[in-house]
Write an enzyme that holds these catalytic residues in place. Structure first.
Site, short mmCIF file in Angstrom:
data_model
loop_
_atom_site.label_atom_id
_atom_site.label_comp_id
_atom_site.label_asym_id
_atom_site.label_seq_id
_atom_site.Cartn_x
_atom_site.Cartn_y
_atom_site.Cartn_z
N GLU A 27 -1.35 49.60 84.10
CA GLU A 27 -0.11 49.61 84.87
C GLU A 27 0.42 48.18 84.91
O GLU A 27 -0.37 47.24 84.92
CB GLU A 27 -0.34 50.04 86.32
N TYR A 56 2.12 43.45 76.00
CA TYR A 56 1.50 44.75 75.72
C TYR A 56 2.21 45.46 74.56
O TYR A 56 1.56 46.06 73.71
CB TYR A 56 1.50 45.62 76.98
C1 LIG Z 1 1.32 37.86 80.88
C2 LIG Z 1 0.43 36.65 80.54
C3 LIG Z 1 -1.03 37.06 80.72
C4 LIG Z 1 0.69 36.25 79.07
O1 LIG Z 1 -0.23 35.23 78.69
P1 LIG Z 1 0.03 34.22 77.47
O2 LIG Z 1 -1.28 33.59 77.14
O3 LIG Z 1 1.15 33.33 77.82
O4 LIG Z 1 0.47 35.25 76.32
P2 LIG Z 1 0.52 34.94 74.73
O5 LIG Z 1 0.80 33.49 74.51
O6 LIG Z 1 -0.68 35.52 74.09
O7 LIG Z 1 1.84 35.74 74.31
C5 LIG Z 1 1.79 36.93 73.54
C6 LIG Z 1 3.12 37.66 73.64
O8 LIG Z 1 3.44 37.97 75.00
C7 LIG Z 1 4.86 37.93 75.20
N1 LIG Z 1 5.18 36.88 76.18
C8 LIG Z 1 4.32 35.98 76.70
N2 LIG Z 1 4.97 35.19 77.60
C9 LIG Z 1 6.26 35.62 77.62
C10 LIG Z 1 7.40 35.21 78.35
N3 LIG Z 1 7.35 34.20 79.25
N4 LIG Z 1 8.56 35.88 78.17
C11 LIG Z 1 8.63 36.91 77.28
N5 LIG Z 1 7.55 37.35 76.56
C12 LIG Z 1 6.39 36.70 76.73
C13 LIG Z 1 5.46 37.62 73.84
O9 LIG Z 1 5.69 38.87 73.20
C14 LIG Z 1 4.31 36.88 73.15
O10 LIG Z 1 4.37 36.98 71.76
P3 LIG Z 1 5.14 35.83 70.91
O11 LIG Z 1 4.46 34.54 71.26
O12 LIG Z 1 4.91 36.26 69.50
O13 LIG Z 1 6.56 35.88 71.36
C15 LIG Z 1 0.76 35.42 81.44
O14 LIG Z 1 2.16 35.23 81.45
C16 LIG Z 1 0.28 35.54 82.87
O15 LIG Z 1 -0.86 35.19 83.19
N6 LIG Z 1 1.15 36.03 83.78
C17 LIG Z 1 0.79 36.16 85.19
C18 LIG Z 1 -0.23 37.25 85.43
C19 LIG Z 1 0.30 38.60 85.00
O16 LIG Z 1 1.45 38.96 85.26
N7 LIG Z 1 -0.59 39.42 84.38
C20 LIG Z 1 -0.25 40.75 83.92
C21 LIG Z 1 -0.62 41.73 84.97
S1 LIG Z 1 -0.25 43.40 84.44
#
Ligand SMILES: CC(C)(COP(=O)(O)OP(=O)(O)OC[C@H]1O[C@@H](n2cnc3c(N)ncnc32)[C@H](O)[C@@H]1OP(=O)(O)O)[C@@H](O)C(=O)NCCC(=O)NCCS
Length: 148
Positions: free
Chosen positions: A106, A118
């Site tokens: 979710e 995702y």
């Molecule tokens: C969501 C989260 C885990 C992503 O972590 P991350 O290490 O930055 O992700 P990645 O660098 O592996 O990014 C992979 C893909 O995610 C998407 N993405 C990551 N950050 C993004 C942003 N700020 N805006 C849009 N898309 C994003 C993109 O599709 C990206 O692929 P790309 O680099 O080819 O464009 C991070 O933003 C986070 O910790 N957020 C707060 C906690 C949270 O909301 N967790 C999810 C709970 S369901």
């Protein structure tokens, strides 16, 4: 940033993971909940480590042949560097080795970074759980992915 290691979470990591939870979520998991997760035989927790520091983590529960992602978070200063992707790839590997063929989760409807992440891994939206979250109240998108 040095070489990132993805490895199983250990009891010694819990304080750092609690700190990540507090930074990343409005309702962070407690130390006690995480301690229970580490002794739950159906739970899998992985950490991303940079030179000894925990910079992100991910958890999932196994339910027969399915996995439910419980959480994924990366410290703000380490985001957009592929860390969450490394954690998901590791979990997919674990699923493949454990005869798990579907993953679900979710996510808050407004959480575009997570939804994009995702979708990049082939998760598709299949429904909504109205008012699933609190602080603030918000619908959850339900997403599923088949593992080939
Ligand atoms: C969501 C989260 C885990 C992503 O972590 P991350 O290490 O930055 O992700 P990645 O660098 O592996 O990014 C992979 C893909 O995610 C998407 N993405 C990551 N950050 C993004 C942003 N700020 N805006 C849009 N898309 C994003 C993109 O599709 C990206 O692929 P790309 O680099 O080819 O464009 C991070 O933003 C986070 O910790 N957020 C707060 C906690 C949270 O909301 N967790 C999810 C709970 S369901």
């Amino acid at each position: 940033m040095g070489e990132i290691i993805i490895r199983g979470m250990l009891p010694k990591d819990i304080d750092q993971v609690v700190a990540i939870e507090k930074i990343c979520f409005s309702l962070p998991w407690s130390k006690e909940s995480l301690e229970k997760e580490l002794i739950n035989e159906l739970a899998y927790y992985q950490c991303a480590e940079d030179k000894g520091k925990i910079i992100g983590y991910m958890g999932m529960w196994r339910i027969i042949n399915e996995c439910h992602i419980t959480n994924i978070a990366v410290l703000p200063e380490y985001r957009n560097k592929g860390i969450a992707s490394m954690l998901i790839n590791k979990m997919i590997e674990i699923c493949k080795c454990s005869e798990i063929d579907r993953m679900t989760l979710e996510v808050r409807k407004s959480n575009s970074p997570a939804i994009n992440l995702y979708k990049k891994f082939g998760f598709v939206e299949v429904g909504i759980r109205p008012n699933y979250y609190v602080k603030p109240v918000e619908d959850a998108l339900i997403m599923w992915k088949n593992i080939d």
